[in-house]
Design a protein around this motif. Structure first.
Motif, mmCIF file in Angstrom:
data_model
loop_
_atom_site.group_PDB
_atom_site.id
_atom_site.type_symbol
_atom_site.label_atom_id
_atom_site.label_comp_id
_atom_site.label_asym_id
_atom_site.label_seq_id
_atom_site.Cartn_x
_atom_site.Cartn_y
_atom_site.Cartn_z
ATOM 1 N N LEU A 113 0.934 -1.285 -0.052
ATOM 2 C CA LEU A 113 0.102 0.079 0.030
ATOM 3 C C LEU A 113 0.957 1.367 -0.060
ATOM 4 O O LEU A 113 0.868 2.035 0.881
ATOM 5 C CB LEU A 113 -0.918 0.135 1.172
ATOM 6 N N ALA A 114 1.645 1.317 -1.040
ATOM 7 C CA ALA A 114 2.681 2.437 -1.098
ATOM 8 C C ALA A 114 2.141 3.755 -1.126
ATOM 9 O O ALA A 114 1.801 4.222 -2.258
ATOM 10 C CB ALA A 114 3.695 1.999 -2.443
ATOM 11 N N MET A 115 1.444 4.326 -0.203
ATOM 12 C CA MET A 115 1.004 5.643 -0.422
ATOM 13 C C MET A 115 0.902 6.205 1.007
ATOM 14 O O MET A 115 1.199 5.564 2.193
ATOM 15 C CB MET A 115 -0.607 5.577 -0.712
ATOM 16 N N GLY A 116 0.974 7.385 1.296
ATOM 17 C CA GLY A 116 0.816 7.852 2.442
ATOM 18 C C GLY A 116 2.143 8.253 3.197
ATOM 19 O O GLY A 116 3.171 8.268 2.648
ATOM 20 N N CYS A 117 2.115 8.447 4.500
ATOM 21 C CA CYS A 117 3.234 8.662 5.373
ATOM 22 C C CYS A 117 4.129 7.724 5.856
ATOM 23 O O CYS A 117 4.990 7.706 6.361
ATOM 24 C CB CYS A 117 2.639 9.508 6.425
ATOM 25 N N GLY A 118 3.778 6.243 5.657
ATOM 26 C CA GLY A 118 4.365 5.135 5.978
ATOM 27 C C GLY A 118 3.842 4.683 7.573
ATOM 28 O O GLY A 118 4.365 3.858 7.830
ATOM 29 N N VAL A 119 2.852 5.327 7.965
ATOM 30 C CA VAL A 119 2.266 4.932 9.406
ATOM 31 C C VAL A 119 0.787 4.588 9.152
ATOM 32 O O VAL A 119 0.062 5.293 8.586
ATOM 33 C CB VAL A 119 2.467 6.167 10.461
ATOM 34 N N ALA A 120 0.270 3.566 9.629
ATOM 35 C CA ALA A 120 -0.937 3.273 9.286
ATOM 36 C C ALA A 120 -1.453 3.018 10.739
ATOM 37 O O ALA A 120 -0.872 2.718 11.994
ATOM 38 C CB ALA A 120 -1.205 2.063 8.755
ATOM 39 N N VAL A 121 -2.831 2.604 11.010
ATOM 40 C CA VAL A 121 -3.543 2.093 12.195
ATOM 41 C C VAL A 121 -4.316 1.015 11.991
ATOM 42 O O VAL A 121 -5.164 0.882 10.913
ATOM 43 C CB VAL A 121 -4.517 3.283 12.840
ATOM 44 N N LEU A 122 -4.027 -0.036 12.471
ATOM 45 C CA LEU A 122 -4.848 -1.431 12.523
ATOM 46 C C LEU A 122 -6.213 -1.221 13.437
ATOM 47 O O LEU A 122 -5.965 -0.643 14.231
ATOM 48 C CB LEU A 122 -3.931 -2.494 12.838
ATOM 49 N N LEU A 123 -7.159 -1.739 12.846
ATOM 50 C CA LEU A 123 -8.156 -1.796 13.495
ATOM 51 C C LEU A 123 -9.224 -2.911 13.197
ATOM 52 O O LEU A 123 -9.106 -3.687 12.209
ATOM 53 C CB LEU A 123 -9.235 -0.337 13.457
ATOM 54 N N ASP A 124 -10.243 -3.197 14.087
ATOM 55 C CA ASP A 124 -11.145 -4.408 13.838
ATOM 56 C C ASP A 124 -12.079 -4.043 12.690
ATOM 57 O O ASP A 124 -12.653 -2.843 12.592
ATOM 58 C CB ASP A 124 -12.038 -4.450 15.106
ATOM 59 N N ILE A 125 -12.277 -4.876 11.685
ATOM 60 C CA ILE A 125 -13.090 -4.788 10.546
ATOM 61 C C ILE A 125 -14.492 -3.980 10.876
ATOM 62 O O ILE A 125 -15.062 -3.426 10.391
ATOM 63 C CB ILE A 125 -13.190 -5.781 9.637
ATOM 64 N N LYS A 126 -15.034 -4.525 12.196
ATOM 65 C CA LYS A 126 -16.211 -4.332 12.654
ATOM 66 C C LYS A 126 -16.491 -2.743 13.109
ATOM 67 O O LYS A 126 -17.577 -2.339 13.072
ATOM 68 C CB LYS A 126 -16.657 -5.090 13.813
ATOM 69 N N ASP A 127 -15.369 -2.125 13.232
ATOM 70 C CA ASP A 127 -15.477 -0.867 13.439
ATOM 71 C C ASP A 127 -15.215 0.368 12.234
ATOM 72 O O ASP A 127 -15.164 1.367 12.590
ATOM 73 C CB ASP A 127 -14.243 -0.368 14.473
ATOM 74 N N VAL A 128 -15.164 -0.286 11.138
ATOM 75 C CA VAL A 128 -14.905 0.644 9.734
ATOM 76 C C VAL A 128 -15.902 1.492 9.725
ATOM 77 O O VAL A 128 -15.770 2.765 9.374
ATOM 78 C CB VAL A 128 -14.644 -0.260 8.855
ATOM 79 N N GLN A 129 -17.062 1.236 9.846
ATOM 80 C CA GLN A 129 -18.206 2.184 9.625
ATOM 81 C C GLN A 129 -18.366 3.231 10.739
ATOM 82 O O GLN A 129 -18.389 4.520 10.345
ATOM 83 C CB GLN A 129 -19.596 1.415 9.648
ATOM 84 N N ALA A 130 -17.739 2.833 12.071
ATOM 85 C CA ALA A 130 -17.907 4.059 12.999
ATOM 86 C C ALA A 130 -16.660 4.730 12.564
ATOM 87 O O ALA A 130 -16.844 6.119 12.746
ATOM 88 C CB ALA A 130 -17.749 3.368 14.269
ATOM 89 N N LYS B 252 -2.117 -14.050 -0.364
ATOM 90 C CA LYS B 252 -0.823 -13.191 -0.919
ATOM 91 C C LYS B 252 -0.647 -12.777 -2.123
ATOM 92 O O LYS B 252 0.113 -11.782 -2.151
ATOM 93 C CB LYS B 252 0.389 -14.617 -0.831
ATOM 94 N N GLU B 253 -1.374 -13.144 -3.058
ATOM 95 C CA GLU B 253 -1.701 -12.471 -4.233
ATOM 96 C C GLU B 253 -2.253 -11.008 -4.238
ATOM 97 O O GLU B 253 -1.729 -9.997 -4.734
ATOM 98 C CB GLU B 253 -2.315 -13.035 -5.257
ATOM 99 N N ASN B 254 -3.321 -10.845 -3.583
ATOM 100 C CA ASN B 254 -4.120 -9.600 -3.124
ATOM 101 C C ASN B 254 -4.240 -9.327 -1.622
ATOM 102 O O ASN B 254 -5.356 -9.661 -1.409
ATOM 103 C CB ASN B 254 -5.248 -9.647 -4.026
ATOM 104 N N ALA B 255 -3.141 -9.173 -0.972
ATOM 105 C CA ALA B 255 -3.509 -9.039 0.423
ATOM 106 C C ALA B 255 -4.511 -7.919 1.204
ATOM 107 O O ALA B 255 -4.914 -8.121 2.180
ATOM 108 C CB ALA B 255 -2.059 -8.917 1.113
ATOM 109 N N TYR B 256 -4.901 -7.080 0.503
ATOM 110 C CA TYR B 256 -5.690 -5.877 0.667
ATOM 111 C C TYR B 256 -6.824 -5.726 -0.020
ATOM 112 O O TYR B 256 -6.636 -5.612 -1.409
ATOM 113 C CB TYR B 256 -4.735 -4.817 1.030
ATOM 114 N N GLU B 257 -8.111 -5.616 0.307
ATOM 115 C CA GLU B 257 -9.100 -4.941 -0.342
ATOM 116 C C GLU B 257 -9.662 -3.648 0.005
ATOM 117 O O GLU B 257 -9.859 -3.405 1.362
ATOM 118 C CB GLU B 257 -10.309 -6.239 0.033
#
Length: 86
Positions: free
Chosen positions: A39-56, A78-83
């Protein structure tokens, strides 16, 4: 999608840190992590969270403008690790 985690990518480290602090204050379980190289974008820092909290998280982002570049579900494939969710 096989994982129950999502990852939020930000425009700057300060937005990532502010988001992390405010989400924890709202009771959303999250943690600071390095942004994946796939996900080569942004500042290099990310936040991991539970998928159930995405709407909030999206509602809080709409009100506060944390400058989230994207939120991605972690698929475990492994081919497409992120949606892209947002």
């Amino acid at each position: 999608m096989s994982s129950s985690k999502a990852i939020a990518i930000f425009r700057s480290r300060s937005y990532a840190m502010l988001f992390h602090s405010e989400m924890k204050g709202r009771g959303i379980v999250c943690e600071i992590a390095p942004a994946p190289s796939k996900l080569a974008m942004g500042c290099g820092v990310a936040v991991l969270l539970d998928i159930k909290d995405v709407q909030a998280v999206l509602r809080y982002n709409e009100a506060n403008k944390y400058r989230i570049i994207g939120i991605f579900g972690i698929t475990g494939n492994k081919e497409n690790a992120y949606e892209r969710l947002y």
